[in-house]
Design a protein around this motif. Sequence first.
Motif, PDB file in Angstrom:
ATOM      1  N   THR A  87      -3.415   3.596   2.471  1.00 43.58           N
ATOM      2  CA  THR A  87      -4.831   3.412   2.111  1.00 43.58           C
ATOM      3  C   THR A  87      -5.091   1.988   1.597  1.00 43.58           C
ATOM      4  O   THR A  87      -5.583   1.777   0.499  1.00 43.58           O
ATOM      5  CB  THR A  87      -5.310   4.455   1.073  1.00 43.58           C
ATOM      6  N   THR A  88      -4.750   1.048   2.474  1.00 49.28           N
ATOM      7  CA  THR A  88      -4.851  -0.358   2.091  1.00 49.28           C
ATOM      8  C   THR A  88      -5.476  -1.184   3.219  1.00 49.28           C
ATOM      9  O   THR A  88      -5.139  -1.015   4.389  1.00 49.28           O
ATOM     10  CB  THR A  88      -3.444  -0.915   1.775  1.00 49.28           C
ATOM     11  N   ALA A 100      -5.488  -8.130  -0.220  1.00 47.51           N
ATOM     12  CA  ALA A 100      -5.350  -6.694   0.066  1.00 47.51           C
ATOM     13  C   ALA A 100      -6.147  -5.894  -0.956  1.00 47.51           C
ATOM     14  O   ALA A 100      -6.230  -6.269  -2.134  1.00 47.51           O
ATOM     15  CB  ALA A 100      -3.879  -6.286   0.029  1.00 47.51           C
ATOM     16  N   PHE A 101      -6.723  -4.803  -0.478  1.00 46.38           N
ATOM     17  CA  PHE A 101      -7.584  -3.953  -1.298  1.00 46.38           C
ATOM     18  C   PHE A 101      -7.324  -2.491  -0.964  1.00 46.38           C
ATOM     19  O   PHE A 101      -6.872  -2.160   0.128  1.00 46.38           O
ATOM     20  CB  PHE A 101      -9.063  -4.248  -1.006  1.00 46.38           C
ATOM     21  N   THR A 102      -7.723  -1.656  -1.878  1.00 47.58           N
ATOM     22  CA  THR A 102      -7.703  -0.234  -1.538  1.00 47.58           C
ATOM     23  C   THR A 102      -8.680   0.017  -0.395  1.00 47.58           C
ATOM     24  O   THR A 102      -9.727  -0.629  -0.311  1.00 47.58           O
ATOM     25  CB  THR A 102      -8.101   0.633  -2.752  1.00 47.58           C
ATOM     26  N   PHE A 148      -5.196  -5.535  -4.644  1.00 47.43           N
ATOM     27  CA  PHE A 148      -3.762  -5.469  -4.904  1.00 47.43           C
ATOM     28  C   PHE A 148      -3.181  -6.877  -4.849  1.00 47.43           C
ATOM     29  O   PHE A 148      -3.712  -7.757  -4.164  1.00 47.43           O
ATOM     30  CB  PHE A 148      -3.072  -4.588  -3.850  1.00 47.43           C
ATOM     31  N   SER A 149      -2.067  -7.074  -5.536  1.00 41.83           N
ATOM     32  CA  SER A 149      -1.448  -8.404  -5.507  1.00 41.83           C
ATOM     33  C   SER A 149      -0.680  -8.582  -4.195  1.00 41.83           C
ATOM     34  O   SER A 149      -0.104  -7.629  -3.661  1.00 41.83           O
ATOM     35  CB  SER A 149      -0.537  -8.600  -6.715  1.00 41.83           C
ATOM     36  N   VAL A 150      -0.716  -9.791  -3.697  1.00 45.14           N
ATOM     37  CA  VAL A 150      -0.055 -10.117  -2.433  1.00 45.14           C
ATOM     38  C   VAL A 150       0.844 -11.327  -2.654  1.00 45.14           C
ATOM     39  O   VAL A 150       0.418 -12.332  -3.220  1.00 45.14           O
ATOM     40  CB  VAL A 150      -1.096 -10.459  -1.342  1.00 45.14           C
ATOM     41  N   ASN A 151       2.086 -11.212  -2.207  1.00 52.10           N
ATOM     42  CA  ASN A 151       3.018 -12.333  -2.295  1.00 52.10           C
ATOM     43  C   ASN A 151       3.630 -12.562  -0.927  1.00 52.10           C
ATOM     44  O   ASN A 151       3.777 -11.636  -0.134  1.00 52.10           O
ATOM     45  CB  ASN A 151       4.121 -12.037  -3.323  1.00 52.10           C
ATOM     46  N   ARG A 152       3.975 -13.824  -0.678  1.00 54.73           N
ATOM     47  CA  ARG A 152       4.660 -14.148   0.567  1.00 54.73           C
ATOM     48  C   ARG A 152       6.128 -14.360   0.259  1.00 54.73           C
ATOM     49  O   ARG A 152       6.488 -15.063  -0.669  1.00 54.73           O
ATOM     50  CB  ARG A 152       4.076 -15.425   1.176  1.00 54.73           C
TER      51      ARG A 152
END
Length: 161
Positions: A87-88, A100-102, A148-152
């Motif tokens: 659910t993203t 990114a989000f719900t 939501f947090s996003v990292n590469r």
Amino acid sequence: MKNDSKYTRKDFLKTAGSTALFAALGIGFYGCDTTDSINGTEVRPPAGGNDAIDITNNGNTITIDITKDSVSGLNQQGGWMLVRDATTLVVNVDGSTIRAFTSICTHAGCSTNWRFTDSRFECTCHGSRFDTGGSVVRGPATRDLQEFSVNRDGDLIVISK
Ligand code: FES
């Protein structure tokens, strides 16, 4: 002699009455959106696509390997995808920044009816729209999408819920 172009007191009261009625009913008017727009291209991973996308549910972490052909569209500005199992919503907002989000709409909870056009996510259940920061720009939703947090990590996009 009748002057049709004259805006009469009666006309004013009719308009004002309509506006008051809409306000009383909770119906709002939304202005034009003049933000630079990104045209979205949906990225659809193959069914059950564990070759392309690895979803780790126990840690609420989603990992996407963007070297995989099926999800490489996320490298492009406007590339977006719905990760149904998690659910993203994921979107590339400027060619390099992934957000990114719900995907659970804050209006009534629809989670799979999304599109992304003109820099806006739209929940097609009832038409709520959200900008690339998750903020509501059109109702009926009144609350923003949780981000939501996003990292590469090299070629991996790691989303933490
Ligand atoms: Fe999304 Fe209603 S559930 S707009």
